[in-house]
Each structure stands twice: as C-alpha cells, then as structure tokens.
Design a protein around this motif. Structure first.
Motif: not given
Length: 125
Positions: A52-81
């Motif tokens: 999500s845009s600001s509260d950090g809510t995340t959602y994953y496909a079942d195929s990657v759940k538990g293995r992948f982690t998404i995050s974002r740094d709004n100060a750097k305008n960057t999203v990570y996987l």
C-alpha cells in the motif's frame, strides 16, 4: 514523466537470494500502491506482491508467500522485493508497476497504469 526503473536482477542458484529495487520518479510516490509482477517464458504476466501507499499493508501471491518480502522507503521513492529460497520456477522478468489505488488485496494487471521495463531473474537448479 512517470518512470519506474527496476534493478537487482541476475543469475542465482536455487536456494539463493536476490533483492530487487524499483526506483520511481515523476509522481507523488506515497500516494500510490506499488506492485511486483513477473512473466516467465511462455506464460502470462502474474502478480507477485503489492504494498500500500503509506501504511505498509502487503499482499502476496501464494506461490511466493513466506519466501518474498516487499517493502518501501517513501523517502527514497523506492520499493524493494527481497526474494529468498529462490526456485527455478521463479525464473522470469520481474516488473514493478503503480496503481492509483492506495491499498489492494489482489494482483490484477488491469489495476496498474504505469510499468517499468523489467529486470531478469534466472534461478538455476
């Protein structure tokens, strides 16, 4: 001009890790949810994860759940996987994209309006 630029792809052995980055510019970054998608050879583009845009809510496909982690740094305008325990079936071109929705609990290609060019991830067995 809206731009999304992916980086961090490469070749890794099964069980290894990679961290993808999506650098955004040209829009108010913290007003948009961002998603990661992938396209494997001969397959349709599929959703991997979104944040999500600001509260950090995340959602994953079942195929990657538990293995992948998404995050974002709004100060750097960057999203990570962060991708751990990679499998050969994770081999694909990975794309990031933005959606006008602030938060999503699905991964539909049609929800996203701007896309990056993609970064190749290859997992060898």
């Amino acid at each position: 001009e809206v731009q999304l630029v992916e980086s961090g792809g490469g070749l890794v052995q099964a069980g290894g890790s990679l961290r993808l980055s999506c650098a955004a510019s040209g829009f108010t970054f913290d007003a948009y949810a961002i998603g990661w998608f992938r396209r494997a050879p001969g397959k349709e583009r599929e959703g991997v994860s979104c944040i999500s845009s600001s509260d950090g809510t995340t959602y994953y496909a079942d195929s990657v759940k538990g293995r992948f982690t998404i995050s974002r740094d709004n100060a750097k305008n960057t999203v990570y996987l962060q991708m751990n325990s990679l499998k050969p079936e994770d081999t694909a071109v990975y794309y990031c994209a933005r959606t006008p929705a602030r938060s999503l609990f699905r991964l539909w290609v049609s929800d996203y309006d701007y896309w990056g060019q993609g970064t190749q991830v290859t997992v060898s067995s």
